[in-house]
Scaffold this active site. Structure first.
Site, mmCIF file in Angstrom:
data_model
loop_
_atom_site.group_PDB
_atom_site.id
_atom_site.type_symbol
_atom_site.label_atom_id
_atom_site.label_comp_id
_atom_site.label_asym_id
_atom_site.label_seq_id
_atom_site.Cartn_x
_atom_site.Cartn_y
_atom_site.Cartn_z
ATOM 1 C CG ASP A 15 -2.009 -1.096 1.134
ATOM 2 O OD1 ASP A 15 -1.917 -1.940 0.210
ATOM 3 O OD2 ASP A 15 -2.904 -1.129 1.987
ATOM 4 C CG ASP A 58 -6.635 -0.061 1.249
ATOM 5 O OD1 ASP A 58 -6.978 -1.225 1.490
ATOM 6 O OD2 ASP A 58 -6.957 0.915 1.972
ATOM 7 C CG HIS A 60 -11.250 0.897 0.135
ATOM 8 N ND1 HIS A 60 -11.444 -0.327 0.733
ATOM 9 C CD2 HIS A 60 -10.195 1.455 0.786
ATOM 10 C CE1 HIS A 60 -10.555 -0.496 1.696
ATOM 11 N NE2 HIS A 60 -9.779 0.572 1.742
ATOM 12 C CG HIS A 77 -8.463 5.181 2.637
ATOM 13 N ND1 HIS A 77 -9.420 5.061 3.603
ATOM 14 C CD2 HIS A 77 -7.955 3.944 2.443
ATOM 15 C CE1 HIS A 77 -9.486 3.800 3.997
ATOM 16 N NE2 HIS A 77 -8.613 3.086 3.301
ATOM 17 C CE LYS A 100 -3.896 -4.196 1.055
ATOM 18 N NZ LYS A 100 -4.712 -3.211 1.793
ATOM 19 C CB CYS A 148 -2.209 -3.059 5.215
ATOM 20 S SG CYS A 148 -3.898 -2.508 4.877
HETATM 21 C C1 VGL Z 1 -4.885 0.684 5.756
HETATM 22 C C2 VGL Z 1 -6.300 1.878 7.099
HETATM 23 C C3 VGL Z 1 -7.310 1.716 6.190
HETATM 24 C C4 VGL Z 1 -3.494 0.171 5.517
HETATM 25 C C5 VGL Z 1 -5.895 0.497 4.840
HETATM 26 O O1 VGL Z 1 -3.077 0.067 4.355
HETATM 27 O O2 VGL Z 1 -2.804 -0.129 6.524
HETATM 28 N N1 VGL Z 1 -5.091 1.365 6.883
HETATM 29 N N2 VGL Z 1 -7.098 1.022 5.055
HETATM 30 ZN ZN ZN Z 2 -8.454 0.991 3.423
#
Ligand code: VGL
Ligand code: ZN
Length: 195
Positions: A15, A58, A60, A77, A100, A148
């Site tokens: 990420d 990430d 979404h 995000h 993901k 993550c």
């Molecule tokens: C993550 C918060 C929300 C991460 C992903 O990549 O650690 N943290 N979504």
């Molecule tokens: Zn996230």
């Protein structure tokens, strides 16, 4: 001591996307610049040794119980296809990209996604990719230590991989002070090496 790479090892770059790694990102993690430098150093070392380099994103939907506006925890995000979801431009290229959280899951782990309403878990495809490539060991860098990175390391151990987390290559969100340190303790307790 530096990390050892070989052809049965995969480097997982977790990420390193604009929303986490760019100061204009909606969920910017302090120290992300250090993480990018460390990730690029590890990518170079992994390539030199013929190790696989996998980047996760990430990814979404616009509406997901992961977001505070829809009843979850986080500011919006890494909505798939947006600037925030792109890799930071300073990150060197990876061999494979794994997405993901695509179906509205939290999607913290690079390996699995749990559908929040039903509790059903499905693979991101990472385990299958690593199996196909004969990978037995993963080295983890990226964001964020307490979400993550932690869930990816725990899943890796559960799935039977050796796991190593590169300490200067990870940073926490620290919603509560100490979350990052507690996550590292949990990761080490599960059997991963902290380097
Ligand atoms: C993550 C918060 C929300 C991460 C992903 O990549 O650690 N943290 N979504
Ligand atoms: Zn996230």
């Amino acid at each position: 001591m530096s990390v050892r790479y070989d052809t049965r090892t995969a480097l997982l770059v977790v990420d390193v996307q604009n929303d986490f790694a760019h100061p204009d990102g909606s969920l910017y993690v302090k120290g992300a610049d250090t993480v990018i430098a460390a990730a690029n150093r590890e990518i170079a070392a992994a390539r030199e040794a013929g190790a696989l380099v996998v980047g996760t994103r990430d990814w979404h939907p616009e509406t997901t119980p992961h977001f505070a506006k829809d009843g979850g925890t986080w500011p919006v995000h890494c909505v798939g296809g947006t600037w925030g979801a792109q890799f930071h431009e300073d990150l060197d290229p990876v061999d494979h990209v794994i997405h993901k959280g695509t179906g509205g899951e939290d999607g913290y782990s690079a390996f699995s996604m749990t559908h929040l309403p039903t509790g059903e878990t499905r693979s991101t495809g990472l385990h299958e990719l690593l199996q196909e490539k004969g990978i037995e060991r993963v080295v983890i860098v990226g964001l964020a230590t307490d979400y993550c990175v932690k869930e990816t390391a725990l899943d890796a151990i559960r799935l039977g991989y050796e796991a190593e987390v590169v300490l200067d290559g990870v940073r926490p969100v620290d919603l509560e002070p100490g979350d990052g340190e507690r996550a590292l303790a949990t990761i080490a307790e599960a059997g991963a090496t902290l380097r």
